[in-house]
Enzyme design. Structure first.
Site, short mmCIF file in Angstrom:
data_model
loop_
_atom_site.label_atom_id
_atom_site.label_comp_id
_atom_site.label_asym_id
_atom_site.label_seq_id
_atom_site.Cartn_x
_atom_site.Cartn_y
_atom_site.Cartn_z
CD GLN A 17 -10.08 -24.48 8.70
OE1 GLN A 17 -9.95 -25.24 7.78
NE2 GLN A 17 -9.52 -23.29 8.67
CB SER A 18 -8.39 -28.02 13.94
OG SER A 18 -8.50 -27.60 15.29
CG ASP A 73 -18.60 -18.18 32.52
OD1 ASP A 73 -17.60 -18.95 32.55
OD2 ASP A 73 -18.56 -17.00 32.88
CB THR A 74 -17.16 -24.06 31.22
OG1 THR A 74 -16.13 -23.41 30.47
CG2 THR A 74 -18.23 -24.57 30.29
CE LYS A 75 -11.41 -20.05 32.15
NZ LYS A 75 -10.53 -19.05 31.56
CE LYS A 136 -3.18 -19.67 23.73
NZ LYS A 136 -3.85 -18.38 23.92
CB VAL A 137 -0.44 -24.97 16.69
CG1 VAL A 137 -0.40 -25.30 15.21
CG2 VAL A 137 0.92 -25.24 17.32
CD GLU A 139 -4.07 -25.02 7.69
OE1 GLU A 139 -5.15 -25.44 8.10
OE2 GLU A 139 -3.26 -25.74 7.08
CG ASP A 168 -6.87 -25.13 11.12
OD1 ASP A 168 -6.23 -25.49 12.12
OD2 ASP A 168 -7.00 -23.94 10.80
N GLY A 248 4.48 -38.78 -7.36
CA GLY A 248 4.50 -40.22 -7.57
C GLY A 248 5.48 -40.62 -8.66
N GLY A 249 5.29 -41.83 -9.18
CA GLY A 249 6.24 -42.37 -10.15
C GLY A 249 5.97 -41.94 -11.59
#
Ligand code: CAO
Length: 416
Positions: A17-18, A73-75, A136-137, A139, A168, A248-249
């Site tokens: 998602q992020s 496939d970037t490997k 690893k993270v 949301e 995210d 807020g105020g």
């Protein structure tokens, strides 16, 4: 009409998602976003939370509009060569892999700079440099580590996460600003740069007022607008959960409206704004509060907020949330009905502005999505459907100069 980011080419190496929210925004502003996905499987969200068998999930389609998709496939060595060509041809690479994944693939910042010194490399990570930088993270981890969860919910309950995806989508927004800023600076320097938006930092940025309150608490030991104050509860060392109090105020609270017994969203957010105090008293039939010294000033009201809102609620419970909204707005009293997702989806004005858009998809058919929330008068957004997996592989490779034979060979090798 031209688009603001026309001519900017984005190598979109994002997933989940992020990152995708960031590149979707850039696509809506006119950038050519080429999403590079794992061969055969693609972005994991294509198959997550599916509501229609074999159709890309709403999770995926709603985060990847206006992009092109290629599989790669970037490997594998020949896949790396294609990625190198893409790096040379693109202006920005956006990625949100686990820390170190890009380096392990062989694409360190130094290597990318060698290939294209003008390249802007923009990353989402869970944390910035420090003890957790390798983690690893997702949301909710960001909501918990960025200060949102400890300050959300009620005093007598556990920490709460919010339904808004501030970790995210919130970080994606921050990253998008970093990218366009870096593009602007590149106009003057001719150089690329690294852009980092850590999810913890983005959530904390959105929780700025709570760090404000931490310092107020340390200085004074009390925060009079918090419900703990009118409840006569002691404050601890850290900012407590403030329930539905306003940040807020001007004091505010969620109040029940007519129908609340059966409708979970028959509520209104009511702000007892000081300049309209007299109007509030008149509307709820408590004109004596206008001059009563216990109620006449914001300061006098602070220790009584709970009972004041309970009295206002006696009035709101006689009206539907929309009736209350109409009446209160006649007097400029700030308030807002608690809208359900159903009500939002059906709201005609949001359709008219393009904030909610109906999109047609060749496999899933029509669905609703959130369009571009940022409106540019000279760069309107047309929301187009998300790409099928690898839909543009041949088209993009041909643009990069690959012959039909070379493309067939890559396919044979299962690199694309
Ligand atoms: N071809 C070949 N390999 C590819 C590839 C491609 N086109 N695209 C990605 N990969 C590889 C990566 O190189 C990585 O390999 P290694 O582990 O061997 O280095 C692997 O796929 C998995 O990548 P990942 O670790 O990023 O994916 P994950 O599903 O295990 O973790 C997530 C997902 C989100 C926890 C992790 O990417 C992350 O922490 N990202 C940063 C924070 C973030 O954006 N979180 C928000 C997620 S949205 O809720």
């Amino acid at each position: 009409m031209t688009k603001a980011l026309e001519g900017v080419r984005i190598l979109d190496f994002t997933h989940v998602q992020s990152g995708p929210t960031c590149t979707q925004l850039l696509a809506w502003f006119g950038a050519d976003v080429i999403k590079v996905e794992k061969t055969g499987e693609g972005d994991a969200t294509r198959g997550q939370l599916r509501d229609i068998q074999d159709a890309d999930s709403l999770y995926f389609t709603m985060l990847n509009h206006n992009k092109r998709s290629i599989t790669l496939d970037t490997k594998k060595p020949s896949g790396k060569q294609v990625l190198e060509t893409l790096i040379k041809e693109c202006d920005v690479m956006v990625e949100n892999f686990a820390p170190g994944a890009l380096d392990r693939m062989g694409f360190t910042w130094e290597r990318i700079q060698e290939l294209n010194p003008k390249m802007i490399v923009a990353s989402v990570k869970g944390f910035g440099p420090g003890p957790y930088e390798d983690c690893k993270v997702y949301e909710n981890v960001a909501q918990c580590t960025g200060g949102a969860a400890s300050t959300t919910g009620f005093d007598d309950g556990p920490p709460m996460v919010t339904g808004a995806q501030i970790g995210d989508s919130g970080t994606g927004l921050h990253l998008a600003l970093g990218i366009v800023t870096a593009l602007y600076q590149r106009e003057k320097t001719g150089r690329g740069q690294k852009v980092l938006a850590a999810m913890q930092d983005a959530v904390l940025n959105l929780c700025r007022v709570k760090l404000r309150d931490q310092q107020r608490l340390e200085r004074t030991g009390v925060m009079e607008e918090y419900p703990q104050f009118s409840d006569g509860k002691a404050f601890g060392e850290a900012v407590p959960r403030a329930g539905n109090a306003s940040g807020g105020g001007q004091p505010g609270w969620v109040l029940r409206c007519k129908g609340w017994e059966t409708d979970p969203n028959a509520y209104i957010y009511f702000i007892a704004q000081a300049p309209v105090w007299g109007a509030i008293c008149k509307v709820i039939g408590r004109e004596e509060w206008i001059t009563d010294p216990d109620y006449a000033t914001p300061r006098a009201r602070l220790p009584r907020l709970k009972s004041i809102f309970a009295t206002i609620e006696e009035w709101t419970m006689t009206k539907t949330k929309f009736e209350a909204m109409d009446i209160l707005n006649e007097f400029d009293i700030p308030c807002g009905p608690i809208l359900s997702m159903k009500e939002i989806a059906e709201e005609p004005s949001l359709r008219e502005t393009g904030t909610i858009v109906e999109v047609d998809h060749p496999v899933r058919g029509k669905y609703l999505t959130v369009g571009n929330p940022i409106k540019l008068s000279d760069s309107p957004t047309d929301v187009t459907r998300s790409p099928l997996l690898g839909e543009h592989t041949d088209e993009v490779l041909a643009q990069l100069g690959y012959s039909a034979e070379a493309i067939a060979a890559l396919r044979e090798e299962r690199v694309i």
